[in-house]
Write a protein that holds these residues in place. Structure first.
Motif, PDB file in Angstrom:
ATOM      1  N   TYR A  53       0.752  -1.164  -0.226  1.00  0.00           N
ATOM      2  CA  TYR A  53      -0.080  -0.071  -0.040  1.00  0.00           C
ATOM      3  C   TYR A  53       1.139   1.202   0.221  1.00  0.00           C
ATOM      4  O   TYR A  53       2.060   1.413   0.261  1.00  0.00           O
ATOM      5  CB  TYR A  53      -1.025   0.178   0.788  1.00  0.00           C
ATOM      6  N   ARG A  54       0.353   2.392  -0.437  1.00  0.00           N
ATOM      7  CA  ARG A  54       1.094   3.790   0.098  1.00  0.00           C
ATOM      8  C   ARG A  54       0.045   4.845   0.741  1.00  0.00           C
ATOM      9  O   ARG A  54      -0.663   4.644   0.811  1.00  0.00           O
ATOM     10  CB  ARG A  54       0.828   4.559  -1.643  1.00  0.00           C
ATOM     11  N   TYR A  55       0.950   5.246   1.303  1.00  0.00           N
ATOM     12  CA  TYR A  55       0.381   5.978   2.056  1.00  0.00           C
ATOM     13  C   TYR A  55      -0.321   7.444   1.516  1.00  0.00           C
ATOM     14  O   TYR A  55       0.604   8.299   0.186  1.00  0.00           O
ATOM     15  CB  TYR A  55       1.194   7.139   2.866  1.00  0.00           C
ATOM     16  N   PRO A  56      -0.619   8.256   1.846  1.00  0.00           N
ATOM     17  CA  PRO A  56      -1.424   9.821   0.884  1.00  0.00           C
ATOM     18  C   PRO A  56      -0.039  10.758   0.761  1.00  0.00           C
ATOM     19  O   PRO A  56       0.624  10.789   1.615  1.00  0.00           O
ATOM     20  CB  PRO A  56      -2.403   9.986   2.017  1.00  0.00           C
ATOM     21  N   GLU A  57      -0.462  11.444  -0.151  1.00  0.00           N
ATOM     22  CA  GLU A  57       0.629  12.427   0.028  1.00  0.00           C
ATOM     23  C   GLU A  57       0.744  13.863   0.267  1.00  0.00           C
ATOM     24  O   GLU A  57      -0.923  13.832   0.919  1.00  0.00           O
ATOM     25  CB  GLU A  57       0.010  13.151  -1.650  1.00  0.00           C
ATOM     26  N   GLY A  58       2.106  14.065   1.223  1.00  0.00           N
ATOM     27  CA  GLY A  58       1.250  15.123   2.222  1.00  0.00           C
ATOM     28  C   GLY A  58       2.405  16.170   1.298  1.00  0.00           C
ATOM     29  O   GLY A  58       3.430  16.363   0.483  1.00  0.00           O
TER      30      GLY A  58
END
Length: 455
Positions: A445-450
């Motif tokens: 999975y990938r984390y949301p962009e910040g």
């Protein structure tokens, strides 16, 4: 017993290419340490301390050139030959040497071995890797023979012919592999390195040619030799040649300006001598180690500039160290792109991938942090000026071999730390990190962009 042998074989097969490289260099250094600790390796016939033998074996295998003793006077003929053999193996790479031996005995090179060679030669694929290895050996042999012949022709006028031949072969191998070991410190009344030939055009030009050829890498040499046929150069070769040429001219100009009026370096020389000495120090600073000016007599501004040049280093796939000129070119390209408001880093009309940019930044920051940490540690254990400690640490990590005199005075802790810096610098911190970690699993999975405010 057959089961044990099979178990060892399976263990070796499970090693990643970076782990094999780290293990290979460790074994070569171990053999060198044993040989250099023998009484036969020393001119006075006494055994050396294990730590000093380890230091010299690491310095030779990692083609650094730093020495805890007066190299030319301390070692016997046997010891000198051990050192230069370690330099040759370390310069070409132990996997290159092993592959050549396998080819001589007509043994098939497995895919795993090709992957290791790909890692060792900084190639993007295994295609044509064996052909490149053959070229590497041929180019090295021809260049070193040419250098040895030219040096012999020059030195036969000031020493017996046999000695001139030996000096020619030794220094050609040492200088081409960017190692920096020299034999002149063993001659009574003579300065070490090439300081006796500060304004000698022949020695300067031959040495600079060897350093440059050893520093640009075999991939670029191969590209240049086939240019007449292909009528084009790869992006890698263009970047290496442009960056190396620019750094040599910039370095020569800066050293000429800062040292022009220095009575201990350039001032007493003729204008030709000033230009030669400035260019030579610029060329050698990025990894070679041999010098024609006393480094301790340079102005502090020049010494700091040389630290920066050593940090940048030579080209990938060469015997030189540092973060590499291609990494430096990408960092400069990133800065230029940011200033111009561009999204992509473009070099010679080619866009650099995000993966390469991230790798360049990671490698540069890791190198910077390692040098800072080692400098801080040595500043607490060594009684030496801070700039001299930073100079020596950078020289060790960048396998440059230039010295301000700290190495022979190092404490036991200091020698151990410099040994580690030379080893990490030759392998590269990223390669070493990969060799110490398990194979990374695929992210599920990938984390949301910040967004973070910068500047």
């Amino acid at each position: 017993m057959p089961g044990l042998a099979k178990s060892k074989k399976n263990t070796l097969l499970r090693l990643t290419p970076p782990q094999v490289m780290a293990l290979g260099f460790t074994i070569i250094i171990g053999i060198g340490t044993f040989l250099l600790s023998l009484p036969a390796a020393h001119a006075d016939g006494t055994a050396a301390s294990l730590l000093d033998a380890l230091f010299m074996a690491t310095s030779a295998t990692c083609v650094t050139g730093l020495s805890v003793v007066n190299f030319g006077a301390h070692y016997s003929l046997f010891g000198q030959i051990v050192i230069i053999l370690l330099v040759q193996i370390g310069g070409l790479g132990f996997m290159t040497m092993a592959t050549l031996i396998a080819l001589v005995f007509r043994r098939r090179i497995s895919y795993k071995e090709r992957l290791i060679l790909q890692q060792a030669m900084n190639q993007s694929s295994t295609e044509g890797i064996i052909r490149l290895i053959r070229k590497v050996f041929l180019y090295a042999l021809v260049i070193e023979l040419a250098g040895a012949t030219l040096f012999t022709l020059r030195w036969m006028f000031e020493m017996p012919f046999g000695q001139a031949v030996y000096f020619g072969i030794f220094h050609s191998i040492s200088i081409f592999n960017n190692a920096g070991f020299d034999l002149f410190g063993g001659i009574p009344g003579r300065a070490g390195s090439l300081m006796h030939y500060t304004d000698d055009p022949f020695i300067n030009l031959v040495s600079m040619a060897l350093i440059i050829l050893g520093g640009i890498g075999f991939i670029v040499i191969s590209d240049l030799l086939t240019y007449r046929k292909n009528k084009k150069l790869t992006l890698h070769s263009k970047v290496v040649l442009a960056a190396s040429g620019g750094l040599i001219l910039l370095g020569g100009t800066v050293i000429f300006i800062f040292e022009f009026a220095n009575p201990s370096t350039l001032q007493p020389l003729s204008m030709t001598g000033k230009v030669l000495a400035s260019l030579f120090q610029s060329v050698t600073a990025r990894s070679a180690g041999v010098v024609t000016l006393d480094t301790t007599m340079l102005r502090q501004a020049t010494q700091f500039f040389i630290i920066v040049m050593m940090f940048i280093g030579a080209a990938p796939g060469s015997s030189g160290g540092g973060i590499k000129v291609t990494t430096f070119a990408i960092l400069i390209g990133a800065m230029v792109a940011m200033v111009r408001g561009k999204e992509d880093i473009v070099l010679f009309r080619h866009r650099i991938t995000k993966e390469r940019i991230h790798k360049a930044i990671t490698f540069s920051l890791l190198s910077f942090f390692l040098i800072v940490l080692a400098t801080m540690l040595l500043s607490t254990t060594e009684n030496f000026p801070f700039l001299g400690i930073l100079f020596e640490v950078t020289s060790a990590y960048a396998t440059a071999g230039m010295s301000m005199g700290l190495t022979p005075q190092l404490t036991t802790f200091g020698k151990t730390l410099i040994i580690l810096m030379m080893f990490v610098g030759r392998l590269g911190p990223v390669t070493l990190a990969f060799s110490l970690t398990l194979r990374p699993g695929k992210e599920l999975y990938r984390y949301p962009e910040g967004k973070i405010t910068i500047g």
